[in-house]
Structure formats: C-alpha cells, structure tokens
Design an enzyme around this catalytic site. Structure first.
Site, PDB file in Angstrom:
ATOM      1  N   TYR A 144       0.793  -1.181   0.170  1.00  0.00           N
ATOM      2  CA  TYR A 144       0.192  -0.166   0.033  1.00  0.00           C
ATOM      3  C   TYR A 144       1.412   1.382  -0.110  1.00  0.00           C
ATOM      4  O   TYR A 144       0.508   2.098  -1.010  1.00  0.00           O
ATOM      5  CB  TYR A 144      -1.150  -0.192   1.243  1.00  0.00           C
ATOM      6  CG  TYR A 144      -1.827   1.293   1.723  1.00  0.00           C
ATOM      7  CD1 TYR A 144      -2.418   1.677   0.672  1.00  0.00           C
ATOM      8  CD2 TYR A 144      -1.085   1.763   2.736  1.00  0.00           C
ATOM      9  CE1 TYR A 144      -3.204   2.927   1.429  1.00  0.00           C
ATOM     10  CE2 TYR A 144      -1.859   3.468   3.052  1.00  0.00           C
ATOM     11  CZ  TYR A 144      -2.688   3.849   2.062  1.00  0.00           C
ATOM     12  OH  TYR A 144      -3.716   4.771   2.455  1.00  0.00           O
ATOM     13  N   LYS A 148       1.466   4.255  -2.467  1.00  0.00           N
ATOM     14  CA  LYS A 148       1.008   5.799  -2.540  1.00  0.00           C
ATOM     15  C   LYS A 148       2.138   6.563  -2.927  1.00  0.00           C
ATOM     16  O   LYS A 148       2.035   7.668  -3.005  1.00  0.00           O
ATOM     17  CB  LYS A 148       0.445   5.732  -0.914  1.00  0.00           C
ATOM     18  CG  LYS A 148      -0.599   5.244  -0.348  1.00  0.00           C
ATOM     19  CD  LYS A 148      -1.921   5.537  -1.168  1.00  0.00           C
ATOM     20  CE  LYS A 148      -2.867   6.880  -0.595  1.00  0.00           C
ATOM     21  NZ  LYS A 148      -3.751   7.670  -1.112  1.00  0.00           N
TER      22      LYS A 148
HETATM   23  N1  LIG Z   1      -7.506   6.042   6.458  1.00  0.00           N
HETATM   24  C1  LIG Z   1      -6.704   6.396   6.792  1.00  0.00           C
HETATM   25  O1  LIG Z   1      -6.351   7.073   8.048  1.00  0.00           O
HETATM   26  C2  LIG Z   1      -5.282   6.439   6.733  1.00  0.00           C
HETATM   27  C3  LIG Z   1      -6.354   7.298   4.809  1.00  0.00           C
HETATM   28  N2  LIG Z   1      -5.204   8.023   3.399  1.00  0.00           N
HETATM   29  C4  LIG Z   1      -5.808   7.961   2.423  1.00  0.00           C
HETATM   30  O2  LIG Z   1      -6.695   8.585   2.292  1.00  0.00           O
HETATM   31  C5  LIG Z   1      -7.946   7.908   1.065  1.00  0.00           C
HETATM   32  C6  LIG Z   1      -9.256   7.554   1.673  1.00  0.00           C
HETATM   33  O3  LIG Z   1      -8.825   6.696   2.806  1.00  0.00           O
HETATM   34  P1  LIG Z   1     -10.241   6.315   2.315  1.00  0.00           P
HETATM   35  O4  LIG Z   1     -11.606   7.006   3.448  1.00  0.00           O
HETATM   36  O5  LIG Z   1      -9.671   5.915   4.038  1.00  0.00           O
HETATM   37  O6  LIG Z   1     -10.832   4.287   2.213  1.00  0.00           O
HETATM   38  P2  LIG Z   1     -12.131   4.031   1.636  1.00  0.00           P
HETATM   39  O7  LIG Z   1     -11.297   2.534   1.471  1.00  0.00           O
HETATM   40  O8  LIG Z   1     -13.105   4.368   2.630  1.00  0.00           O
HETATM   41  O9  LIG Z   1     -12.594   5.155   0.106  1.00  0.00           O
HETATM   42  C7  LIG Z   1     -11.678   4.264  -0.833  1.00  0.00           C
HETATM   43  C8  LIG Z   1     -12.850   4.324  -2.074  1.00  0.00           C
HETATM   44  O10 LIG Z   1     -12.152   4.621  -2.940  1.00  0.00           O
HETATM   45  C9  LIG Z   1     -13.176   3.435  -3.865  1.00  0.00           C
HETATM   46  N3  LIG Z   1     -12.231   2.358  -4.705  1.00  0.00           N
HETATM   47  C10 LIG Z   1     -11.192   1.643  -4.610  1.00  0.00           C
HETATM   48  N4  LIG Z   1     -10.554   1.717  -5.443  1.00  0.00           N
HETATM   49  C11 LIG Z   1     -11.275   1.842  -6.935  1.00  0.00           C
HETATM   50  C12 LIG Z   1     -11.350   2.243  -8.111  1.00  0.00           C
HETATM   51  N5  LIG Z   1     -10.880   1.276  -8.662  1.00  0.00           N
HETATM   52  N6  LIG Z   1     -12.569   2.486  -8.716  1.00  0.00           N
HETATM   53  C13 LIG Z   1     -13.034   3.772  -8.109  1.00  0.00           C
HETATM   54  N7  LIG Z   1     -13.186   4.136  -6.549  1.00  0.00           N
HETATM   55  C14 LIG Z   1     -12.035   3.143  -6.077  1.00  0.00           C
HETATM   56  C15 LIG Z   1     -13.313   2.827  -2.885  1.00  0.00           C
HETATM   57  O11 LIG Z   1     -14.423   1.697  -3.198  1.00  0.00           O
HETATM   58  P3  LIG Z   1     -14.318   0.106  -2.055  1.00  0.00           P
HETATM   59  O12 LIG Z   1     -14.728   0.121  -1.338  1.00  0.00           O
HETATM   60  O13 LIG Z   1     -14.795  -0.868  -3.148  1.00  0.00           O
HETATM   61  O14 LIG Z   1     -12.723  -0.164  -2.389  1.00  0.00           O
HETATM   62  C16 LIG Z   1     -13.985   3.961  -1.707  1.00  0.00           C
HETATM   63  O15 LIG Z   1     -15.026   3.873  -1.648  1.00  0.00           O
HETATM   64  C17 LIG Z   1      -6.759   6.912   0.344  1.00  0.00           C
HETATM   65  O16 LIG Z   1      -6.694   7.689  -0.667  1.00  0.00           O
HETATM   66  C18 LIG Z   1      -5.725   6.978   1.228  1.00  0.00           C
HETATM   67  O17 LIG Z   1      -4.841   6.252   0.832  1.00  0.00           O
HETATM   68  C19 LIG Z   1      -3.965   8.260   4.023  1.00  0.00           C
HETATM   69  C20 LIG Z   1      -4.310   8.994   5.286  1.00  0.00           C
HETATM   70  C21 LIG Z   1      -5.009   7.636   6.302  1.00  0.00           C
HETATM   71  C1  LIG Z   2      -5.192  -4.438  16.391  1.00  0.00           C
HETATM   72  C2  LIG Z   2      -4.240  -3.202  17.165  1.00  0.00           C
HETATM   73  C3  LIG Z   2      -2.467  -2.760  17.126  1.00  0.00           C
HETATM   74  C4  LIG Z   2      -4.097  -2.104  15.866  1.00  0.00           C
HETATM   75  C5  LIG Z   2      -5.632  -2.169  15.620  1.00  0.00           C
HETATM   76  C6  LIG Z   2      -5.378  -0.244  15.229  1.00  0.00           C
HETATM   77  C7  LIG Z   2      -5.189   0.010  13.173  1.00  0.00           C
HETATM   78  C8  LIG Z   2      -6.027  -0.836  12.761  1.00  0.00           C
HETATM   79  C9  LIG Z   2      -4.428   1.101  13.179  1.00  0.00           C
HETATM   80  C10 LIG Z   2      -4.184   1.500  13.744  1.00  0.00           C
HETATM   81  C11 LIG Z   2      -3.229   1.871  13.801  1.00  0.00           C
HETATM   82  C12 LIG Z   2      -4.006   3.293  12.008  1.00  0.00           C
HETATM   83  C13 LIG Z   2      -3.592   3.119  10.357  1.00  0.00           C
HETATM   84  C14 LIG Z   2      -3.955   3.172   9.216  1.00  0.00           C
HETATM   85  C15 LIG Z   2      -4.490   2.128   8.668  1.00  0.00           C
HETATM   86  C16 LIG Z   2      -5.180   1.875  10.457  1.00  0.00           C
HETATM   87  C17 LIG Z   2      -4.549   1.485  11.643  1.00  0.00           C
HETATM   88  C18 LIG Z   2      -3.284   0.655  11.486  1.00  0.00           C
HETATM   89  C19 LIG Z   2      -3.139   3.273   8.355  1.00  0.00           C
HETATM   90  C20 LIG Z   2      -1.997   2.444   7.848  1.00  0.00           C
HETATM   91  C21 LIG Z   2      -4.049   3.776   6.964  1.00  0.00           C
HETATM   92  C22 LIG Z   2      -3.509   4.440   5.747  1.00  0.00           C
HETATM   93  C23 LIG Z   2      -3.005   5.225   5.813  1.00  0.00           C
HETATM   94  O1  LIG Z   2      -2.267   5.870   4.580  1.00  0.00           O
HETATM   95  C24 LIG Z   2      -1.671   5.290   6.931  1.00  0.00           C
HETATM   96  C25 LIG Z   2      -2.156   5.091   8.565  1.00  0.00           C
HETATM   97  C26 LIG Z   2      -1.330   4.804   9.336  1.00  0.00           C
HETATM   98  C27 LIG Z   2      -2.095   4.344  10.458  1.00  0.00           C
END
Ligand SMILES: NC(=O)C1=CN([C@@H]2O[C@H](COP(=O)(O)OP(=O)(O)OC[C@H]3O[C@@H](n4cnc5c(N)ncnc54)[C@H](OP(=O)(O)O)[C@@H]3O)[C@@H](O)[C@H]2O)C=CC1
Ligand SMILES: CC(C)CCC[C@@H](C)[C@H]1CC[C@H]2C3=C(CC[C@]12C)[C@@]1(C)CCC(=O)C[C@@H]1CC3
Length: 345
Positions: A144, A148
């Site tokens: 992942y 990214k």
């Molecule tokens: N959550 C976090 O802690 C962090 C997230 N990010 C970034 O933030 C962004 C949003 O994350 P988040 O909201 O958590 O993720 P989600 O999975 O909730 O949202 C992503 C959306 O994109 C859709 N998607 C995936 N593949 C495709 C595709 N090929 N074409 C069109 N749509 C697609 C997913 O559909 P489906 O669910 O069906 O796959 C989903 O609806 C991402 O770019 C992630 O990398 C960055 C840092 C931390």
């Molecule tokens: C089972 C436990 C030890 C941990 C449970 C919590 C984790 C699921 C989360 C703690 C930090 C989070 C995190 C992300 C996903 C969810 C956690 C691992 C990311 C990997 C999501 C995508 C990113 O871009 C970075 C995030 C860092 C922190």
C-alpha cells in the site's frame, strides 16, 4: 462550432467520494456551496446536489463524464491497506492515477488535489515531528505504502502551469471519525476476541491520529489556495490534529469509551514484531490452501510500537491551516457514533 463551457470554480469531482474520507469531504463541499460529482466503484449513499458516476478509475472513458465542466478534482480513492494485494495497489494507485491525470488534462480540469499519506516516509522506525522534506521511504512497510509513494510522485510531477493543471498532495495520518470502516472496527474486533489485553513496547510512543473533519478542512484549504502564483503548487502538505498522542492512550480512550477494558500488560516490541512476521509468512505460504488474516500484521505492529508524528507547520504557513476539532472532541464524537460497537451491543 462547439462552445466550451468554462467550468465553474464551484463545480468539483470527488474520486473515491463513496468512501470514509470521500463522503465527509462531499458533505463539507456541499455545505460550502459546491456542486459535486462523485466517481467511485460503488455508491454508498444519496444526497441532493451530488451526481454519482460509477466505474473503475482505471477506465478513462468511465471517468471523463464525471469531470465534465469541473474545474477541481479531489482524488481520494485507494484500495484498503488491509487488502495487501500488490497487483491491485499497483493497478489502482499507480496506473489508475496516471489515468486520472490524463483525464484531468483532457477534460480541462485546472486543479487536482491528491489524498496521499504521511506514511510515504515511514519505514517502520521512529519519526518524530517529521517534516515534508524527509525522503520517501526506501523500504516502505507494505505494498500500500509503496504505491502511495509512486502515486504522490506522479501527481506532484504533473503540476504544470503552462498546461494549466495545478496539483497538490495532502498527507494525512491515522484518520479517524464517524463511519471509519478501519481503525475503530478493527480495534473493537480485536477487543471482542480478547486480543487487546497487551501493550506492544513500553507504551510511550507518540503518534498522530487525525479527526476526519480536520483532514477535510486541509483538503479544501489546499484546493482554494491552489493558484498559478501560489507557493503550494506541486508540493505535499502534512495535515494532522497537531496533538501527537501516546498510541496506547488513544487506543485505550476509544476502547474505554465503548465499554471495553484498556490494554494493561506489556510485551516486548521485538518479540511481537517477530511473531507477526512469522504469521504473515505462514499466511503467504498457506494462501493456496487456507486463507487466514492475522490481526497483528507486521505493519500494524510497527505502527503500534514506534513513534510516528509529523510537523504541519508548512500547512499552517501556506494554507492557514489549523485543526478545527480537538483530539478530545474528535474521540468523543467518534465513540458516540458507534453505538453498535459498544460492549454488549
Ligand atoms: N484512513 C486513513 O487513516 C488514511 C487514509 N489515507 C488515504 O485517504 C484516502 C481515503 O481513504 P479512506 O476514506 O480511509 O478509504 P475508503 O476505502 O473508505 O475509500 C476509498 C474509496 O475508493 C473506492 N475505490 C477503490 N478502488 C477504486 C477504483 N479502482 N475505482 C474507483 N473507486 C475505487 C473505494 O471503494 P471500495 O470500498 O469498494 O474499495 C472507496 O469507496 C485514500 O487515498 C487513503 O490512501 C491516507 C492516510 C491515512
Ligand atoms: C490491532 C491493534 C494493534 C491495532 C488496531 C488499530 C489499527 C487498525 C490502526 C492503528 C493505526 C492505523 C493506521 C492506518 C490503518 C489503521 C491502523 C493500522 C493506516 C495504515 C491507514 C492508511 C495510511 O495511509 C496510514 C495509516 C497509519 C495508521
């Protein structure tokens, strides 16, 4: 003769708008008077003022209608990190992002805001108050993160004032909030299976967890500051809550808020990391025969046992960014939003 409609600067598209961050972003954009096209592989809701376009972002023909007469595109789609599917990450995050950029150029989009990740510099060892000028990870912690990094490079390199496409990348970290499908559900699942009794390491490692509305705020500020003469073109920006917290205090606050016990017993980091690595390898080898997904993956253990917090001074200076929701309020609002995940529910 065809007359080209000049895109209104209040018309935008959100790729990934059905997801966790995407939907919060769409809601705020509507509040601020934007009209929004959502492009996603699925439709997760309906809202007045939102036009849905369904498809895979790797398909330019499917993407283009969502960008018609749009001046601003947010790209926040990605496969979930937990899928651990290298081919899928490469196809969507790298090839797909190339297609998003081409589609923006063809559709005459002026601004592209990418949701990147602060993890693009993380290699599984401590990062304290990391700034944007840290080098990209040479050994990213998973596929992942690897994709990214490539995605962010592609978008920032596509910034071209002559061609008329301006780009910027937002790097959030540890997004949490209502409707998050990842952090709280995984944590509660582990607690319900009795796996949240232990603290990995000494429990003092500081981490950024960022409330989703602050991440949305950072995206909108970036979009509104992105102009040919602004210093933000082609740059990445950390967006955090600016309140690093002990990883295990944050986990305990969420668990206790939902009625579960906080983890109490300590385990050495190296031991847990070694075990997680072994389990991950076992799962890989046995994949053709049985499929099992360990809760404690090497990536999660690295995130749970190291410092990883980031400086967001650049966003404060260039974008006027300041978190709009404190960590304490963010946790309270998150806990309240998950009645079905409470102990005993
Ligand atoms: N959550 C976090 O802690 C962090 C997230 N990010 C970034 O933030 C962004 C949003 O994350 P988040 O909201 O958590 O993720 P989600 O999975 O909730 O949202 C992503 C959306 O994109 C859709 N998607 C995936 N593949 C495709 C595709 N090929 N074409 C069109 N749509 C697609 C997913 O559909 P489906 O669910 O069906 O796959 C989903 O609806 C991402 O770019 C992630 O990398 C960055 C840092 C931390
Ligand atoms: C089972 C436990 C030890 C941990 C449970 C919590 C984790 C699921 C989360 C703690 C930090 C989070 C995190 C992300 C996903 C969810 C956690 C691992 C990311 C990997 C999501 C995508 C990113 O871009 C970075 C995030 C860092 C922190």
């Amino acid at each position: 003769m065809t007359t080209r409609v000049r895109p209104s600067n209040k018309r935008c598209a959100v790729i990934g708008g059905s997801g966790f961050l995407g939907k919060h972003l769409v809601e705020k954009l509507l509040d601020r008077g934007y009209s929004v096209s959502v492009f996603d592989i699925r439709q997760s809701y309906e809202l007045p003022g939102v036009a849905f376009h369904l498809g895979d972002l790797c398909d330019k023909r499917a993407l283009l209608p969502a960008m018609k007469d749009v001046s601003l595109v947010f790209h926040c789609a990605s496969p979930a990190p937990a899928s651990d599917d290298r081919g899928l990450f490469e196809r969507v995050n790298i090839q797909g992002t190339r297609i998003v950029i081409q589609a923006c150029i063809e559709a005459g989009v002026q601004k592209l805001v990418l949701t990147s990740s602060a993890s693009v510099v993380f290699e599984g060892t401590d990062i304290k108050n990391g700034r944007e000028d840290l080098p990209y990870a040479k050994k990213p912690i998973d596929y992942y993160t690897e994709t990214k990094i490539e995605q962010e490079k592609l978008v920032l390199e596509a910034c071209d004032k002559e061609k008329g496409l301006l780009t910027v990348a937002i790097r959030p970290h540890g997004i949490f909030g209502p409707r998050d499908p990842q952090l709280v559900p995984i944590l509660v699942d582990a607690a319900r299976r009795g796996k949240m009794k232990f603290i990995i390491g000494d429990g003092t490692n500081l981490v950024d967890f960022t409330f989703v509305e602050n991440v949305v705020h950072g995206h909108i500020l970036a979009a509104e500051h992105l102009r040919p003469d602004s210093p933000i073109c082609g740059k990445p920006y950390h967006i955090t809550n600016d309140e690093p917290v002990k990883f295990w205090d944050f986990m305990s606050d969420v668990l206790v808020g939902l009625g579960y016990a906080a983890p109490r017993y300590h385990l050495p980091y190296a031991l847990v990391y070694g075990l997680a690595l072994l389990l991950w390898l076992l799962a890989l080898i046995l994949r053709p025969l049985v499929s099992f997904k360990p809760t404690f993956t090497p990536m999660r253990v690295a995130l749970a046992g190291t410092h990883h917090y980031y400086n967001c001074e650049r966003a404060k200076q260039d974008l006027g960014y300041k978190p709009v929701v404190s960590l304490k309020d963010g946790i309270a609002r998150t806990v309240q939003s998950y009645p079905h995940l409470r102990q005993g529910a």
